[in-house]
Every structure is written in C-alpha cells, then in structure tokens.
Design a protein around this motif. Structure first.
Motif, short mmCIF file in Angstrom:
data_model
loop_
_atom_site.label_atom_id
_atom_site.label_comp_id
_atom_site.label_asym_id
_atom_site.label_seq_id
_atom_site.Cartn_x
_atom_site.Cartn_y
_atom_site.Cartn_z
N THR A 206 -4.13 4.14 -17.36
CA THR A 206 -5.39 4.40 -16.50
C THR A 206 -5.00 5.33 -15.55
O THR A 206 -6.02 6.15 -15.26
CB THR A 206 -5.59 2.94 -16.00
OG1 THR A 206 -5.62 1.69 -16.85
CG2 THR A 206 -6.64 2.83 -14.92
N LEU A 207 -3.82 5.43 -14.77
CA LEU A 207 -3.79 6.21 -13.79
C LEU A 207 -2.36 7.12 -14.06
O LEU A 207 -1.22 6.71 -14.29
CB LEU A 207 -3.68 5.72 -12.43
CG LEU A 207 -3.20 6.38 -11.10
CD1 LEU A 207 -4.20 7.64 -10.95
CD2 LEU A 207 -3.01 5.64 -9.89
N LEU A 208 -2.52 8.49 -14.04
CA LEU A 208 -1.26 9.26 -13.93
C LEU A 208 -1.13 10.15 -12.85
O LEU A 208 -2.10 10.87 -12.50
CB LEU A 208 -1.57 10.39 -15.40
CG LEU A 208 -0.30 11.48 -15.37
CD1 LEU A 208 1.07 10.94 -15.72
CD2 LEU A 208 -0.66 12.51 -16.33
N ILE A 209 -0.06 9.90 -12.10
CA ILE A 209 0.29 10.48 -10.82
C ILE A 209 0.99 11.71 -11.14
O ILE A 209 2.43 11.68 -11.33
CB ILE A 209 0.50 9.68 -9.69
CG1 ILE A 209 -0.19 8.41 -9.70
CG2 ILE A 209 1.00 10.31 -8.36
CD1 ILE A 209 0.26 7.37 -8.54
N VAL A 210 0.60 12.80 -10.76
CA VAL A 210 1.29 14.33 -10.91
C VAL A 210 1.75 14.97 -9.54
O VAL A 210 0.83 15.20 -8.64
CB VAL A 210 0.61 15.29 -11.61
CG1 VAL A 210 1.66 16.26 -11.92
CG2 VAL A 210 0.16 14.78 -13.18
N VAL A 211 3.14 14.47 -9.44
CA VAL A 211 3.59 15.05 -8.05
C VAL A 211 4.18 16.30 -8.03
O VAL A 211 5.09 16.63 -8.83
CB VAL A 211 4.80 13.94 -7.62
CG1 VAL A 211 5.40 14.47 -6.28
CG2 VAL A 211 4.43 12.57 -7.63
N THR B 168 1.86 -5.22 -3.16
CA THR B 168 0.71 -5.73 -3.82
C THR B 168 -0.25 -6.48 -2.97
O THR B 168 -1.61 -6.10 -3.28
CB THR B 168 1.07 -6.29 -5.07
OG1 THR B 168 2.32 -5.57 -5.52
CG2 THR B 168 0.16 -6.52 -6.09
N LEU B 169 0.13 -7.39 -2.28
CA LEU B 169 -0.80 -8.24 -1.70
C LEU B 169 -1.62 -7.71 -0.63
O LEU B 169 -2.65 -7.78 -0.22
CB LEU B 169 -0.06 -9.64 -1.16
CG LEU B 169 0.46 -10.45 -2.38
CD1 LEU B 169 1.21 -11.67 -1.63
CD2 LEU B 169 -0.45 -11.11 -3.29
N LEU C 22 -5.20 2.33 -4.71
CA LEU C 22 -6.02 3.37 -5.63
C LEU C 22 -6.29 2.75 -6.89
O LEU C 22 -7.60 2.96 -7.31
CB LEU C 22 -5.25 4.70 -5.69
CG LEU C 22 -5.90 5.79 -6.81
CD1 LEU C 22 -7.20 6.21 -6.15
CD2 LEU C 22 -5.07 6.90 -6.70
N TYR C 23 -5.42 2.01 -7.43
CA TYR C 23 -5.48 1.24 -8.76
C TYR C 23 -6.67 0.29 -8.90
O TYR C 23 -7.43 0.39 -9.79
CB TYR C 23 -4.09 0.68 -9.27
CG TYR C 23 -4.39 0.19 -10.63
CD1 TYR C 23 -3.81 1.03 -11.81
CD2 TYR C 23 -4.57 -1.29 -10.76
CE1 TYR C 23 -3.93 0.63 -13.03
CE2 TYR C 23 -4.47 -1.71 -12.09
CZ TYR C 23 -4.30 -0.83 -13.24
OH TYR C 23 -4.44 -1.08 -14.62
N SER C 24 -6.60 -0.39 -7.58
CA SER C 24 -7.96 -1.37 -7.53
C SER C 24 -9.38 -0.69 -7.65
O SER C 24 -10.06 -1.06 -8.02
CB SER C 24 -7.57 -2.22 -6.17
OG SER C 24 -7.72 -1.53 -4.99
N PRO D 133 1.67 -0.48 -10.59
CA PRO D 133 0.57 -1.33 -11.28
C PRO D 133 0.86 -1.02 -12.86
O PRO D 133 1.26 0.30 -13.41
CB PRO D 133 -0.82 -1.04 -10.92
CG PRO D 133 -0.59 -0.21 -9.68
CD PRO D 133 0.96 0.67 -9.59
N SER D 134 0.18 -1.81 -13.79
CA SER D 134 0.36 -1.67 -15.33
C SER D 134 -0.43 -0.41 -15.54
O SER D 134 -1.41 -0.16 -14.73
CB SER D 134 -0.17 -2.87 -15.73
OG SER D 134 -1.69 -3.01 -15.51
N GLN D 135 0.04 0.38 -16.71
CA GLN D 135 -0.70 1.40 -17.10
C GLN D 135 -0.84 2.55 -16.20
O GLN D 135 -1.91 3.28 -16.19
CB GLN D 135 -2.29 1.08 -17.51
CG GLN D 135 -2.16 0.04 -18.82
CD GLN D 135 -3.60 -0.25 -19.41
OE1 GLN D 135 -4.63 0.27 -19.10
NE2 GLN D 135 -3.63 -1.48 -20.05
N THR D 136 0.22 2.77 -15.38
CA THR D 136 0.42 3.90 -14.27
C THR D 136 1.64 4.39 -14.35
O THR D 136 2.57 3.83 -14.79
CB THR D 136 0.31 3.21 -12.79
OG1 THR D 136 -1.22 2.52 -12.80
CG2 THR D 136 0.25 4.34 -11.69
#
Length: 320
Positions: free
Chosen positions: A71-76, A317-318, A176-178, A98-101
């Motif tokens: 879902t999300l790829l973070i490129v630093v 997370t919360l 961001l994922y949410s 998160p999952s799929q990150t």
C-alpha cells in the motif's frame, strides 16, 4: 547669453554620468554567475544522466519492494555518509510499520573506499538500501529524485502509494496510512500531496542557497510545488512524472522540478496535505496525532523524541 553654455555643460555631464552607471552595471545584468555543477555550458538533458534504457542500480537490498501487496512505499533520500541518520530512522518511526508498508533508503555512489565498505556492511545487516549510479552531491538531488522515480517505475509497480522524504524527519507513518486507506483516497487514482508552496519567487541573488540564474529558469515565479522534505504520490503519478522529466531541461531544485515543473507539464496539480510541516517542532509524541511529517532532526533529537515510545509510556498506533 552665458546660461546656454552652462546648461549644455550640465546636460553633457549628466549624460556622461548616466552612461557610466549604465556601462558599470550592464555586465552584472547581462551575466549572472553559473550554478556550480550546472554551468551554462553543461547539458541539462535529463536523459543523459538518468539513462532510461540502461540498468543503473548498483545495489538493491533483498527487503526492497517485496513482491507482496504494498500500500505504501516510503523512500528515504539519504547521503551516502549519513549512517547515523539512517540508524535513527530504523530505531524510531520505521521500526513498527502498518501492514503492507515498507521503508527503503535511496543513496548515490561515492569514490570514498571507506564509505563503500561501510555501505556494504550496512546493506549486509539491513538489506534496505538502493544505490543508484549518480554522484552523491547536493546539486545532484534532482538526478537522485528522477533515478528514484525510474527505480519505482521499473521495480515497484505494485506499490499503490509512494512517499519520498529525507532522513532527518519524524514520520507518523500510521497517520498517513490511515489517510491513504480511507474511502476518500481509495477513490483517487491521481495523488500528489505534501506541503504546498504557491507562487514561490525565483531567487536571483547568487549568494543565496536557492539561487537560480535565468538560463535555468527564465520566469519570476515557479509553478506551485511541494516542499522536498516529503511528498506523497500514487504510482500513476510517479510514472507520469518520470516520463515527463525525461523531456524537460533539468533544474537543480528537485522539489520545484519534480512536483512543480514536471507536474505542470504532466497536467497534475499538487495539493496541500494537512500534517506535513517544513519546519521543526517540539511536541509530545504521545499526542502527535496532527503531525505526519516534521523536519530537521538530528539523530540524537529523533531518538530523544521517540523515547516515550521506546519506554512504552504511550502507544503510537493508538495515538495516531
């Protein structure tokens, strides 16, 4: 009768003074200093440096762009020698995702053999580095970003969203994922968002960091663009920006070029994303739900900011 010659002398003197001043400042107006590394005589044909038909990846870790749904790829984006910054990122906001990150680090090449050996060791330990074939330098940031888009377009086609960011930031990935997985974003195929800069004026003062001579950009105002500290794009946008970048003369300000000039040429409108800040803030990380990205942390500051999470005094997370 004596007034005429006196007036003529006065007029002649004025004309001489004006001409002298004009000739004095004319060379300054006509010739602005070159940008180091991107002199007027140097080609700005993007394809020459990115080499779209050539494999330019020097190193790619086993954990980079896993084949599972992403879902999300973070490129630093990181300088080769920024080992402590990358370590701080791994030990803080990139530790529990998160999952799929996925988080990967994008670097250029170096001729320093000591750094080469240290990077090899780092890759062996973490397997999260991508090293591309461009010289690691500040004025090559645009090339770095286009190389990043090239890599994503060729090797990470299953990534739904890509976030490009720097290594000196706090990133609330869960926040961001949410947002990205909300019904609103799921319906959108074209996303280019971050800290929006409108009508940014072109700086012509050679001593300024953001100096741009007219031979690189002739207008007085840039197209609207996103600050380079972090911006988020859908895969479709990443591919479009990459393709159009190969057709345009390169500008050394990567955020202006990628998210402003290229986006405009591709018919993509960048927009503001609430929670992305281009300045450093002191805040309570346990109650940081508003923030997505905050800029300019040293490794020590980032680790200190993260201490309540490490000591389990709050749940990221919360709280996100």
């Amino acid at each position: 009768m004596t007034l005429v010659p006196t007036y003529s002398k006065f007029l002649l003197g004025t004309l001489i003074s004006i001409t002298f001043i004009y000739l004095l400042y004319l060379p300054i107006a006509q010739h602005q200093p070159d940008v180091k590394g991107w002199e007027l005589s140097k080609s700005r044909n993007t394809s020459l440096y990115v080499r779209p038909q050539t494999e330019t990846v020097l190193m790619c870790g086993a954990l980079v762009c896993p084949p599972t749904p992403l879902t999300l790829l973070i490129v630093v984006s990181s300088a080769v020698g920024n080992f402590s910054m990358r370590r701080a990122v791994r030990e803080t906001w990139a530790k529990e995702l998160p999952s799929q990150t996925a988080v990967i680090f994008f670097i250029g090449r170096t001729e320093n053999q000591t750094l080469v050996e240290l990077v090899d060791e780092e890759q062996a330990n973490y397997q999260d580095l991508v090293q591309e074939d461009f010289v690691d330098s500040y004025n090559n940031l645009t090339i770095a970003s286009i190389m990043m888009l090239k890599f994503i377009t060729h090797r990470c086609t299953h990534a739904q969203y890509i976030a490009k960011t720097d290594d000196d930031i706090y990133f609330n990935v869960h926040k961001l994922y949410s947002i990205l997985t909300s019904p609103k974003f799921k319906r959108e195929k074209v996303v280019l968002a971050g800290f929006l800069i409108r009508k940014g004026r072109v700086i012509r003062t050679p001593t300024e960091k953001w100096y741009t001579p007219e031979y690189m950009f002739s207008g007085d105002v840039y197209p609207d663009y996103l600050s380079g500290i972090a911006y988020i794009m859908s895969f479709k946008v990443a591919r479009a920006l990459y393709n159009v970048s190969l057709q345009l003369p390169l500008l050394h300000h990567e955020d202006v070029f990628i998210t402003g000039i290229c986006a405009k040429a591709a018919g993509i409108k960048p927009r503001y994303l609430l929670g992305v800040s281009n300045r450093m803030h002191y805040f309570d990380i346990c109650n940081a739900s508003w923030y997505i990205v905050v800029h300019r942390y040293t490794p020590e500051q980032l680790l200190r900011l993260w201490k309540p999470i490490t000591e389990q005094r709050c749940n990221l997370t919360l709280s996100s």
